[in-house]
Design an enzyme around this catalytic site. Sequence first.
Site, PDB file in Angstrom:
ATOM      1  N   CYS A  54     -24.515  17.835 -54.090  1.00  0.00           N
ATOM      2  CA  CYS A  54     -25.388  19.059 -53.961  1.00  0.00           C
ATOM      3  C   CYS A  54     -26.253  19.059 -55.121  1.00  0.00           C
ATOM      4  O   CYS A  54     -27.428  18.353 -55.230  1.00  0.00           O
ATOM      5  CB  CYS A  54     -24.278  20.320 -53.758  1.00  0.00           C
ATOM      6  SG  CYS A  54     -25.038  21.519 -53.141  1.00  0.00           S
ATOM      7  N   HIS A  82     -20.012  18.543 -49.730  1.00  0.00           N
ATOM      8  CA  HIS A  82     -19.030  18.924 -50.599  1.00  0.00           C
ATOM      9  C   HIS A  82     -17.637  18.484 -49.816  1.00  0.00           C
ATOM     10  O   HIS A  82     -17.699  18.376 -48.399  1.00  0.00           O
ATOM     11  CB  HIS A  82     -19.027  20.474 -50.622  1.00  0.00           C
ATOM     12  CG  HIS A  82     -20.028  21.099 -51.532  1.00  0.00           C
ATOM     13  ND1 HIS A  82     -20.080  20.713 -52.864  1.00  0.00           N
ATOM     14  CD2 HIS A  82     -21.232  21.626 -51.084  1.00  0.00           C
ATOM     15  CE1 HIS A  82     -21.147  21.191 -53.437  1.00  0.00           C
ATOM     16  NE2 HIS A  82     -21.613  21.877 -52.398  1.00  0.00           N
TER      17      HIS A  82
END
Length: 498
Positions: free
Chosen positions: A332, A430
Amino acid sequence: MSRAKCIMVQGTMSGAGKSLLCTALCRIFAQDGYRVAPFKSQNMALNSFVTRDGLEMGRAQVVQAQAAGMEPDVRMNPILLKPSSDVGSQVIVNGEVRGQMPAAAYFKLKKSLIPDILAAYNSLAKEVDIIVIEGAGSPAEINLKADDIVNMGLAKLVDAPVLLAGDIDRGGVFAQLYGTVELLEPAERARIKGLVINKFRGDAAILKPGLTMLEEKTHLPVLGVVPYLRVDIEDEDSLSSRLESNTAVKPLDAAILRLPHISNFTDFMPLEQHPLLSVRYVQSPRQLGAPDVVILPGTKNTIDDLLWLRQCGLEAAVQKLAASGTPVLGVCGGYQMLGETLADPEGTESGRSQTVRGLGLLPIQTVFTDAKHRTQDTATVTAPQLAGAVLTGYQIHTGRTTVQGVPFCRLADGSAEGCVQGNVAGTYLHGLFDTGELTEKLVQLLCSRKGISPAEAPLLSMEEYRQQQFDLLADGVRKALDMNALYAAMGLEGRNTV
């Protein structure tokens, strides 16, 4: 349709163990045959999750839902505050971003959110038997009580009986509990059905004189002394002891950069379970040393944390390790940092219009916008040496990244995601280690680089491990609490089916 019963866990302070107690109660009630949902009206955390319908909620209630055997639902956490500075947060209501607000502006707004809170709660209450409600901080913050929507203010709105928990591990637990009760109004004290002493180490018999005196002074029963339970369950942000681990003790050394605004560090919990992997968090080039793999995690403030890396010398250290062949992985915000440029033309991410250079390790460019990408995804890794690992996870980011290089993986719809170049890889996913498959591929790669044989350890998915830990937690709390009194406080009879 009948309305759910409820129980609320409040604490004498942040970190008193409310989240874990609520997780345990969700599991216990589910084991006893009840349909259970967790609820926290307002959560402040950088660890968030994307639901199946693309809405954002705090991970604490996700974990509690998993313990209850429920699908995470944004109604369980209608308000989420994600701190972006010491004085401001991103405000998320019913899973959608409401805006970036300084604390003073949010305090003026929050009472107007009571209808959202009640709508979420009442909707859940039509679908389950019990709602386990988690408070926040302390109910005795007398400067905040007038506008409270998460402790006694919420308890009054939903007519909840309350358990008050104190943390003996930090010391002063009797003063914590007595002082909190004394600072409450009579009507608030009347809601407390029992006190709980949490995180006790040693022989509980030595507490008996203190417990007797506490009951006499507060006129409230102590419903249990919960031992310090050594369970491995996801933590909340900066309070996590995981972030203090900075020493490698296993053959393979995985170093995660402890960014100032680190978020979703729970992505890396599965790595800690591998018998060959030592996971540590580092904040300086000296701590970083020469690990076998470097991981750049997610962050709530990518540009500021990138500049911090640059200023403290970690950027140069990571670039040097990457040049020497050490595997580097970004997730991310960490993925965005590995690119060539990060542009924030409207100041939506960093607060001012700017473009900064990245670490230059991946051929990608990121532009930040107001729009937030939120999806649950399944993917298959295509990156060389890690290829074939199946991932399940979610994306939650504001940047839009242009990739000139090879993708890290392919999503279920065939679209490319992430980027890999040589020994450097990045992804927006994630939860990428939760299935266990990427962990095994990574361990095999690191073992081959180091000339050691992978352990003959059975593959255990994060989900299987998580369920084991929920059961351990529930067993410990069930033995410690007077469950009959707890059920009675809710107007129920315990089923005790386990």
